[in-house]
Design a protein around this motif. Structure first.
Motif, mmCIF file in Angstrom:
data_model
loop_
_atom_site.group_PDB
_atom_site.id
_atom_site.type_symbol
_atom_site.label_atom_id
_atom_site.label_comp_id
_atom_site.label_asym_id
_atom_site.label_seq_id
_atom_site.Cartn_x
_atom_site.Cartn_y
_atom_site.Cartn_z
ATOM 1 N N LEU A 119 14.864 -3.794 2.147
ATOM 2 C CA LEU A 119 14.942 -3.346 3.667
ATOM 3 C C LEU A 119 14.413 -2.269 3.785
ATOM 4 O O LEU A 119 13.711 -1.707 4.683
ATOM 5 C CB LEU A 119 16.448 -3.276 3.890
ATOM 6 C CG LEU A 119 17.228 -4.881 3.939
ATOM 7 C CD1 LEU A 119 18.635 -4.638 4.189
ATOM 8 C CD2 LEU A 119 16.596 -5.559 5.426
ATOM 9 N N ALA A 120 14.671 -1.233 2.735
ATOM 10 C CA ALA A 120 13.912 0.219 2.842
ATOM 11 C C ALA A 120 12.507 -0.114 2.665
ATOM 12 O O ALA A 120 11.694 0.879 3.288
ATOM 13 C CB ALA A 120 14.481 1.065 1.568
ATOM 14 N N GLY A 121 12.053 -0.909 1.793
ATOM 15 C CA GLY A 121 10.634 -1.345 2.188
ATOM 16 C C GLY A 121 9.918 -1.657 3.357
ATOM 17 O O GLY A 121 8.871 -1.253 3.613
ATOM 18 N N ILE A 122 10.824 -2.219 4.292
ATOM 19 C CA ILE A 122 10.314 -2.143 5.473
ATOM 20 C C ILE A 122 9.950 -1.184 6.543
ATOM 21 O O ILE A 122 9.213 -0.932 7.133
ATOM 22 C CB ILE A 122 11.319 -3.517 6.435
ATOM 23 C CG1 ILE A 122 11.425 -4.818 5.708
ATOM 24 C CG2 ILE A 122 10.717 -3.421 7.909
ATOM 25 C CD1 ILE A 122 12.361 -5.577 6.533
ATOM 26 N N GLY A 123 10.847 -0.357 5.929
ATOM 27 C CA GLY A 123 10.899 1.139 6.849
ATOM 28 C C GLY A 123 9.641 1.941 6.317
ATOM 29 O O GLY A 123 9.000 2.605 7.055
ATOM 30 N N GLY A 124 9.486 1.847 4.866
ATOM 31 C CA GLY A 124 8.559 2.429 4.401
ATOM 32 C C GLY A 124 6.983 1.756 4.851
ATOM 33 O O GLY A 124 6.294 2.775 5.076
ATOM 34 N N LEU A 125 7.049 0.542 4.949
ATOM 35 C CA LEU A 125 5.630 -0.154 5.316
ATOM 36 C C LEU A 125 5.512 0.465 7.061
ATOM 37 O O LEU A 125 4.296 0.738 7.416
ATOM 38 C CB LEU A 125 5.673 -1.423 5.231
ATOM 39 C CG LEU A 125 5.670 -2.027 3.724
ATOM 40 C CD1 LEU A 125 5.826 -3.674 3.656
ATOM 41 C CD2 LEU A 125 4.337 -1.509 2.977
ATOM 42 N N THR A 126 6.440 0.437 7.834
ATOM 43 C CA THR A 126 6.624 1.030 8.920
ATOM 44 C C THR A 126 6.042 2.231 9.139
ATOM 45 O O THR A 126 5.198 2.550 9.999
ATOM 46 C CB THR A 126 7.773 0.605 9.589
ATOM 47 O OG1 THR A 126 8.151 -0.832 9.743
ATOM 48 C CG2 THR A 126 7.798 0.940 11.364
ATOM 49 N N LEU A 127 6.596 3.008 8.321
ATOM 50 C CA LEU A 127 6.237 4.505 8.391
ATOM 51 C C LEU A 127 4.844 4.572 8.041
ATOM 52 O O LEU A 127 4.067 5.458 8.656
ATOM 53 C CB LEU A 127 7.212 5.332 7.400
ATOM 54 C CG LEU A 127 6.779 6.829 7.179
ATOM 55 C CD1 LEU A 127 6.860 7.517 8.696
ATOM 56 C CD2 LEU A 127 7.690 7.389 6.306
ATOM 57 N N LEU A 128 4.379 4.035 7.139
ATOM 58 C CA LEU A 128 2.813 4.192 6.626
ATOM 59 C C LEU A 128 1.987 3.485 7.705
ATOM 60 O O LEU A 128 0.823 4.427 8.050
ATOM 61 C CB LEU A 128 2.610 3.418 5.295
ATOM 62 C CG LEU A 128 3.241 4.050 3.919
ATOM 63 C CD1 LEU A 128 3.140 3.118 2.839
ATOM 64 C CD2 LEU A 128 2.940 5.331 3.646
ATOM 65 N N ALA A 129 2.397 2.591 8.145
ATOM 66 C CA ALA A 129 1.484 1.922 9.400
ATOM 67 C C ALA A 129 1.373 2.945 10.529
ATOM 68 O O ALA A 129 0.265 3.179 11.253
ATOM 69 C CB ALA A 129 2.130 0.545 9.672
ATOM 70 N N SER A 130 2.738 3.430 10.760
ATOM 71 C CA SER A 130 2.548 4.418 11.905
ATOM 72 C C SER A 130 1.774 5.428 11.771
ATOM 73 O O SER A 130 0.804 6.001 12.579
ATOM 74 C CB SER A 130 4.070 4.753 12.300
ATOM 75 O OG SER A 130 4.978 3.642 12.555
ATOM 76 N N VAL A 131 1.879 6.082 10.581
ATOM 77 C CA VAL A 131 0.947 7.468 10.177
ATOM 78 C C VAL A 131 -0.468 7.067 10.323
ATOM 79 O O VAL A 131 -1.231 7.840 10.800
ATOM 80 C CB VAL A 131 1.334 7.846 8.812
ATOM 81 C CG1 VAL A 131 0.378 8.927 8.347
ATOM 82 C CG2 VAL A 131 2.660 8.306 8.743
ATOM 83 N N ALA A 132 -0.849 5.738 9.749
ATOM 84 C CA ALA A 132 -2.206 5.472 9.790
ATOM 85 C C ALA A 132 -2.528 5.195 11.222
ATOM 86 O O ALA A 132 -3.825 5.628 11.551
ATOM 87 C CB ALA A 132 -2.334 4.032 8.933
ATOM 88 N N ILE A 133 -1.784 4.765 12.023
ATOM 89 C CA ILE A 133 -2.186 4.438 13.336
ATOM 90 C C ILE A 133 -2.478 5.673 14.125
ATOM 91 O O ILE A 133 -3.371 6.181 14.932
ATOM 92 C CB ILE A 133 -1.187 3.524 14.234
ATOM 93 C CG1 ILE A 133 -1.153 2.080 13.765
ATOM 94 C CG2 ILE A 133 -1.589 3.514 15.581
ATOM 95 C CD1 ILE A 133 0.005 1.458 14.140
ATOM 96 N N GLY A 134 -1.606 6.636 13.996
ATOM 97 C CA GLY A 134 -1.596 7.818 14.829
ATOM 98 C C GLY A 134 -3.129 8.840 14.110
ATOM 99 O O GLY A 134 -3.847 9.158 14.742
#
Length: 257
Positions: A119-134
């Motif tokens: 579950l924390a991995g989902i949060g981590g992947l979401t954070l990485l994707a958000s930073v990459a998009i930004g």
């Protein structure tokens, strides 16, 4: 002909959870557009079984997530990692009610006991994707990150237009990420998916149901306006209902009766 009384039963014994949900459909199935509104109706049925407890759970969760933001450096990271964990707990609470049981305050923290790392991995992947998009949008549009986030004002009207365009592009790029996040916690705790696998499967399920989600979004917008008018107090009801509506959508899309 004689029958061995000690032999195993010939008919398969249904798993109670499987009997409740139906037959799981990997990747989800398309449902009628009107089902988007029904998810809120089903969420209300779940909420009204224990409204006071739902509100208490929601308040505590929001306060925890707000408090995390005050922790220097690590607070934002912890917030990003833990939202899927709390979300999974709410899904487990909805499942308990739907299966004839009772919601408990401990459901809020149930995700910490079951598949915490995934579950924390989902949060981590979401954070990485958000930073990459930004980073992609900032680089492509030639803007500073503070301008894109609205912490500084554009110096000229042209820069304001560019900032607005960059924001719209970022929103468009974030939409697939939202789709990947939407059902991922439920798919982890109920279907034992890995973090990335759950996000891919969530995206596929959402993609097959553009019509229902448009209706869902419209109903959600109207409910948001109604919840905000009385000093925002309506969010004490709409917050838990929003979480329960995700569970209702998950059941509808990923299971065939």
């Amino acid at each position: 002909m004689t029958t061995n009384p000690y032999s195993a039963p010939a008919a398969p014994v249904a798993d109670p959870e499987q009997a409740l949900l139906g037959n799981f459909v990997p990747g989800g199935r398309g449902v009628a557009s009107g089902r988007g509104a029904s998810w809120f109706g089903e969420a209300w049925q779940l909420f009204k079984t224990a409204p006071v407890l739902w509100i208490a759970i929601w308040i505590v969760m929001v306060l925890i997530l707000i408090a995390l933001n005050f922790i220097p450096l690590l607070g934002g990271l912890a917030n990003a990692l833990l939202w899927p964990v709390f979300s999974a707990g709410l899904m487990l609470g909805c499942q308990a009610i739907a299966s004839g049981g009772k919601l408990e305050f401990g459901h809020l923290f149930a995700g910490f006991r079951d598949r915490l790392g995934t579950l924390a991995g989902i949060g981590g992947l979401t954070l990485l994707a958000s930073v990459a998009i930004g980073a992609i949008v900032v680089s492509a549009m030639g803007l500073g990150l503070s301008t894109l986030l609205g912490t500084t004002r554009p110096a000229t009207p042209e820069a304001a237009v560019t900032t607005l365009l960059a924001g719209l592009i970022m929103l468009a790029l974030m939409l697939p990420l939202f789709m990947a996040m939407w059902f991922a916690p439920a798919l982890v705790v109920f279907n034992e998916r890995g973090a990335l696998e759950a996000m891919v499967e969530s995206f596929r399920g959402c993609l097959k149901n553009v019509g229902p989600f448009l209706v869902y979004g419209l109903v959600g917008l109207l409910l948001t306006i109604a919840a905000t008018i009385p000093l925002g107090l309506g969010w004490l009801v709409l917050g838990p209902m929003s979480a329960a509506s995700i569970y209702a959508g998950y059941r509808d899309i990923y299971f065939r009766p």
